[in-house]
Scaffold this motif. Structure first.
Motif, mmCIF file in Angstrom:
data_model
loop_
_atom_site.group_PDB
_atom_site.id
_atom_site.type_symbol
_atom_site.label_atom_id
_atom_site.label_comp_id
_atom_site.label_asym_id
_atom_site.label_seq_id
_atom_site.Cartn_x
_atom_site.Cartn_y
_atom_site.Cartn_z
ATOM 1 N N THR A 35 0.809 -1.215 0.000
ATOM 2 C CA THR A 35 0.000 0.000 0.000
ATOM 3 C C THR A 35 0.842 1.265 0.000
ATOM 4 O O THR A 35 0.330 2.344 -0.326
ATOM 5 C CB THR A 35 -0.942 -0.009 1.205
ATOM 6 O OG1 THR A 35 -0.219 -0.460 2.367
ATOM 7 C CG2 THR A 35 -2.110 -0.952 0.974
ATOM 8 N N ASP A 36 2.123 1.169 0.335
ATOM 9 C CA ASP A 36 2.996 2.342 0.233
ATOM 10 C C ASP A 36 3.106 2.815 -1.206
ATOM 11 O O ASP A 36 3.245 4.012 -1.479
ATOM 12 C CB ASP A 36 4.397 2.021 0.770
ATOM 13 C CG ASP A 36 4.420 1.822 2.277
ATOM 14 O OD1 ASP A 36 3.440 2.219 2.944
ATOM 15 O OD2 ASP A 36 5.404 1.253 2.776
ATOM 16 N N TRP A 37 3.062 1.862 -2.150
ATOM 17 C CA TRP A 37 3.105 2.255 -3.563
ATOM 18 C C TRP A 37 1.864 3.081 -3.924
ATOM 19 O O TRP A 37 1.975 4.105 -4.604
ATOM 20 C CB TRP A 37 3.143 1.017 -4.451
ATOM 21 C CG TRP A 37 4.349 0.162 -4.317
ATOM 22 C CD1 TRP A 37 5.621 0.557 -4.027
ATOM 23 C CD2 TRP A 37 4.406 -1.260 -4.486
ATOM 24 N NE1 TRP A 37 6.471 -0.533 -4.008
ATOM 25 C CE2 TRP A 37 5.752 -1.652 -4.291
ATOM 26 C CE3 TRP A 37 3.461 -2.232 -4.797
ATOM 27 C CZ2 TRP A 37 6.164 -2.988 -4.389
ATOM 28 C CZ3 TRP A 37 3.860 -3.553 -4.908
ATOM 29 C CH2 TRP A 37 5.201 -3.926 -4.701
ATOM 30 N N LEU A 38 0.695 2.641 -3.497
ATOM 31 C CA LEU A 38 -0.533 3.358 -3.818
ATOM 32 C C LEU A 38 -0.524 4.745 -3.190
ATOM 33 O O LEU A 38 -0.902 5.737 -3.828
ATOM 34 C CB LEU A 38 -1.744 2.554 -3.356
ATOM 35 C CG LEU A 38 -3.120 3.144 -3.681
ATOM 36 C CD1 LEU A 38 -3.275 3.403 -5.172
ATOM 37 C CD2 LEU A 38 -4.222 2.208 -3.185
ATOM 38 N N ASP A 39 -0.075 4.837 -1.939
ATOM 39 C CA ASP A 39 0.025 6.141 -1.285
ATOM 40 C C ASP A 39 0.953 7.072 -2.064
ATOM 41 O O ASP A 39 0.664 8.263 -2.247
ATOM 42 C CB ASP A 39 0.556 5.980 0.140
ATOM 43 C CG ASP A 39 -0.500 5.496 1.112
ATOM 44 O OD1 ASP A 39 -1.700 5.547 0.776
ATOM 45 O OD2 ASP A 39 -0.130 5.055 2.216
ATOM 46 N N ARG A 40 2.072 6.517 -2.523
ATOM 47 C CA ARG A 40 3.048 7.355 -3.243
ATOM 48 C C ARG A 40 2.454 7.941 -4.514
ATOM 49 O O ARG A 40 2.541 9.156 -4.754
ATOM 50 C CB ARG A 40 4.285 6.533 -3.591
ATOM 51 C CG ARG A 40 5.287 7.320 -4.433
ATOM 52 C CD ARG A 40 6.407 6.455 -4.979
ATOM 53 N NE ARG A 40 7.242 7.233 -5.878
ATOM 54 C CZ ARG A 40 8.261 6.746 -6.576
ATOM 55 N NH1 ARG A 40 8.575 5.452 -6.478
ATOM 56 N NH2 ARG A 40 8.966 7.529 -7.379
ATOM 57 N N TRP A 41 1.836 7.093 -5.340
ATOM 58 C CA TRP A 41 1.355 7.602 -6.618
ATOM 59 C C TRP A 41 0.092 8.435 -6.471
ATOM 60 O O TRP A 41 -0.142 9.345 -7.282
ATOM 61 C CB TRP A 41 1.148 6.443 -7.587
ATOM 62 C CG TRP A 41 2.422 5.692 -7.838
ATOM 63 C CD1 TRP A 41 2.690 4.382 -7.572
ATOM 64 C CD2 TRP A 41 3.642 6.229 -8.380
ATOM 65 N NE1 TRP A 41 3.983 4.058 -7.906
ATOM 66 C CE2 TRP A 41 4.581 5.174 -8.411
ATOM 67 C CE3 TRP A 41 4.015 7.492 -8.841
ATOM 68 C CZ2 TRP A 41 5.888 5.359 -8.882
ATOM 69 C CZ3 TRP A 41 5.315 7.671 -9.319
ATOM 70 C CH2 TRP A 41 6.229 6.613 -9.340
ATOM 71 N N TRP A 62 -9.831 4.887 -13.937
ATOM 72 C CA TRP A 62 -9.788 5.329 -12.555
ATOM 73 C C TRP A 62 -8.367 5.769 -12.224
ATOM 74 O O TRP A 62 -7.395 5.052 -12.533
ATOM 75 C CB TRP A 62 -10.205 4.200 -11.611
ATOM 76 C CG TRP A 62 -11.666 3.907 -11.611
ATOM 77 C CD1 TRP A 62 -12.599 4.361 -10.736
ATOM 78 C CD2 TRP A 62 -12.368 3.078 -12.557
ATOM 79 N NE1 TRP A 62 -13.842 3.868 -11.072
ATOM 80 C CE2 TRP A 62 -13.730 3.084 -12.180
ATOM 81 C CE3 TRP A 62 -11.987 2.346 -13.671
ATOM 82 C CZ2 TRP A 62 -14.699 2.379 -12.881
ATOM 83 C CZ3 TRP A 62 -12.946 1.641 -14.385
ATOM 84 C CH2 TRP A 62 -14.280 1.665 -13.987
ATOM 85 N N SER A 63 -8.232 6.908 -11.585
ATOM 86 C CA SER A 63 -6.920 7.462 -11.255
ATOM 87 C C SER A 63 -6.375 6.853 -9.965
ATOM 88 O O SER A 63 -7.099 6.193 -9.207
ATOM 89 C CB SER A 63 -7.011 8.979 -11.093
ATOM 90 O OG SER A 63 -7.744 9.296 -9.908
ATOM 91 N N TYR A 64 -5.111 7.115 -9.701
ATOM 92 C CA TYR A 64 -4.510 6.662 -8.450
ATOM 93 C C TYR A 64 -5.214 7.282 -7.249
ATOM 94 O O TYR A 64 -5.441 6.598 -6.231
ATOM 95 C CB TYR A 64 -3.015 6.986 -8.427
ATOM 96 C CG TYR A 64 -2.190 5.937 -9.126
ATOM 97 C CD1 TYR A 64 -1.735 4.816 -8.443
ATOM 98 C CD2 TYR A 64 -1.890 6.042 -10.480
ATOM 99 C CE1 TYR A 64 -1.002 3.825 -9.076
ATOM 100 C CE2 TYR A 64 -1.154 5.051 -11.127
ATOM 101 C CZ TYR A 64 -0.716 3.949 -10.419
ATOM 102 O OH TYR A 64 -0.004 2.971 -11.059
#
Length: 600
Positions: A35-41, A62-64
């Motif tokens: 989930t750190d990847w999703l938070d980053r983008w 759907w966007s990030y």
């Protein structure tokens, strides 16, 4: 030219006869959580498209930022219903944006997500595997995309105290309601408690020899594996990948390799509703007409079904190859005939062949252990160990069994300590069951070659080993384009035989039959039988010894059964399960029944 890491390897030969192989590159620092990847983008590229899928015929995006917001709402909804580290979310349905949101929401909340093969719900007569998985998981929530389509499966499960979540035709709450939940401090607290050793998901093996096994996937496994891939495929850091991908998320290839590659690098995935079967491959073609991928991943069966469209349609071919950096195959060894057709069609589109690559690993390794990150000229090479991965080659039954150790290796099986204990050797290496060898022992940097499953090989009455993995690929190529897959027979017999699962579209073209000609008519057609006979003759002309000479064959009318464990939903055929279920056919084959095909 793609930016790859140099092809380098460290080889250590030990006095006990084993060989250790590893990358000279140390594993670089990586994220603690998926989930750190999703938070980053969502923070750095909030408006960039993360996921797209067809809705009412049009490609919706759907966007990030949108997916991050929806996942946080689902996380709250799951916590409100008692989901937790010991009460997973069980996902029954195929890939979809809602499926992704439920899975990411679970991971935000520290809840293991357990995607299960839709075939266990939709194509099973008794739902036996589905019920066994449910009992093993003890989920708090079950997700089904369409409540009506999955009504029979849901009715087969003891759902007292279990929430059922659906996108359409919902028997209860909808995903839209869950997404709309307002996150509270409970979500932040739950997410803060998630760490590298937290269970992110549970993936179930095909269960061809019994109850499917739940492979624990921790966040460390998943994030370390993507970091290792990026260290070898350095071009991933330069351009966010764009994928049009159907590979199922209940398998490690589609989920951990492809989906996470997109998420890790801020790319875009078109969630392809197609599959490599008539009636669904058309959906894949439609998506490829609209979106040009930068990477294309598939299994051999998928290439077999897609290639005729690329060969026959110039506009589709140009669109497919417009910005394609790499074609990647996995799931099973790619027959050389398919490799050559892909090279030929890419030359027609771009003047030069598209780079081809592969890798090797398993559900238990998240998935990649070795990677091709250098030019290769033919199928079979599985690359070199990725950073952080160590392979031990152990002599076993005339082969070198590959065992694996690294941060990407599972800690074990969900609520099965007995299986976990047996899965590792005394040095902590996972016993994967596959064999490998160096393509060139004098130059190990040229990569390892997949050498089949140790458990699939068998002996003839002469005492000679038949190495199934290698011979199977050679045989499919020899009878091309007739066979989609092959199962070898001959255990404790004098000769090797073959059962062929046909590529029906190719066989119909070969026999000049209509597209709707029944399988029963196709497999006995003289043109099909003659091509198989010619192929057997060609294979035997190059065979060195009886273990490579195939003297008899049958082309099967009935496709492999998923209920019987003969095939997974990504197209891998289980040799042992086919031989057990079709034992009567094996007897007919070796008794020279009238329908048996002999070399020309």
């Amino acid at each position: 030219m793609l930016d790859f890491a140099p092809a380098e390897v460290v080889v250590e030969r030990r006095d006990d006869g084993t060989t250790r192989v590893r990358s000279p590159l140390p594993l670089a620092p990586h994220a603690d959580r998926v989930t750190d990847w999703l938070d980053r983008w969502a923070r750095e590229r909030p408006e960039a498209t993360f996921l797209a899928e067809r809705v009412d015929g049009a490609l919706a995006r759907w966007s990030y930022a949108e997916i991050r917001e929806a996942a946080a709402g689902v996380a709250q909804w799951l916590l409100d219903r008692g989901a937790g580290a010991d009460r997973p979310v069980m996902l029954l349905s195929d890939n979809s944006v809602d499926h992704a949101v439920v899975q990411l929401g679970a991971q935000y909340a520290g809840v293991p997500a357990a995607p299960v093969s839709p075939a266990y719900s939709l194509r099973s007569a008794d739902h036996a595997k589905l019920k066994a998985i449910f009992a093993r998981l003890e989920p708090a929530v079950v997700f089904a995309q369409d409540g009506d389509a999955y009504a029979g499966a849901l009715a087969a499960l003891p759902l007292d105290g279990v929430a059922v979540l659906a996108s359409t035709n919902a028997p209860g709450p909808t995903v839209a309601e869950a997404r709309a939940a307002e996150p509270t401090d409970a979500v932040d607290a739950a997410h803060a408690a998630v760490g590298p050793e937290t269970v992110a998901k549970i993936l179930f093996t095909s269960g061809s020899t019994g109850e499917p096994k739940g492979v624990v996937n921790t966040h460390r496994m998943l994030t370390s594996n993507q970091r290792a891939i990026a260290q070898l495929w350095r071009f991933l850091e330069h351009r966010p990948p764009v994928l049009v991908d159907w590979l199922p998320w209940n398998h490690t290839f589609g989920a951990n390799h492809d989906f996470h590659m997109v998420l890790c690098h801020g790319g875009t995935m078109v969630v392809d509703g197609g599959k490599p079967v008539p009636g669904l491959i058309e959906r894949t073609v439609e998506n490829l007409r609209e979106v040009s991928p930068t990477l294309y991943f598939n299994v051999p069966r998928g290439f077999d079904v897609l290639l005729p469209y690329l060969e026959d349609d110039a506009e589709l071919r140009e669109r497919f190859f417009a910005r394609l950096d790499l074609v990647f195959y996995a799931g099973a060894a790619l027959p050389q005939s398919l490799w050559e057709r892909m090279e030929a069609v890419s030359r027609r589109a771009r003047g030069t062949p598209v780079p081809m690559a592969s890798a090797w690993g398993a559900t238990e390794t998240a998935p990649l252990v070795t990677s091709v990150h250098f030019p290769i000229e033919r199928a079979g090479i599985i690359g070199l160990p990725a950073p952080g991965c160590e392979i031990k080659l152990v002599p076993n039954a005339g082969k070198l069994e590959m065992r694996v150790r690294g941060p990407n290796v599972t800690p074990g099986y969900w609520r099965r300590p007995d299986l976990t204990e047996r899965a590792f050797d005394d040095e902590g290496f996972y016993r994967i069951g596959d064999a490998g060898r160096f393509a060139d022992p004098a130059h190990p940097e040229k990569g390892l070659v997949f050498d089949g499953r140790v458990s699939e090989d068998f002996k003839l009455t002469t005492g000679t080993w038949v190495h199934v993995g290698v011979l199977r690929v050679a045989l499919i190529a020899a009878v091309a384009p007739v066979a989609q897959d092959a199962v070898l027979t001959g255990h404790d017999r004098d000769e090797v035989g073959a059962l062929f699962f046909p590529s029906l579209p190719a066989c119909r073209r070969l026999a000049d039959l209509p597209d709707d000609a029944p399988a029963a008519d196709v497999v006995v057609h003289p043109a099909v039988r003659a091509r198989v006979a010619e192929g057997l003759t060609a294979q035997n002309a190059t065979a060195e010894g009886s273990s490579r000479r195939v003297t008899r064959a049958l082309v099967l009318e009935e496709p492999p059964s998923i209920d019987a464990g003969e095939i997974t939903d990504k197209g891998y055929v289980n040799q042992r399960a086919v031989l057990e279920r079709r034992a009567a056919l094996v007897e007919r084959l070796h008794a020279d029944a009238p329908e048996v095909i002999r070399p020309a």
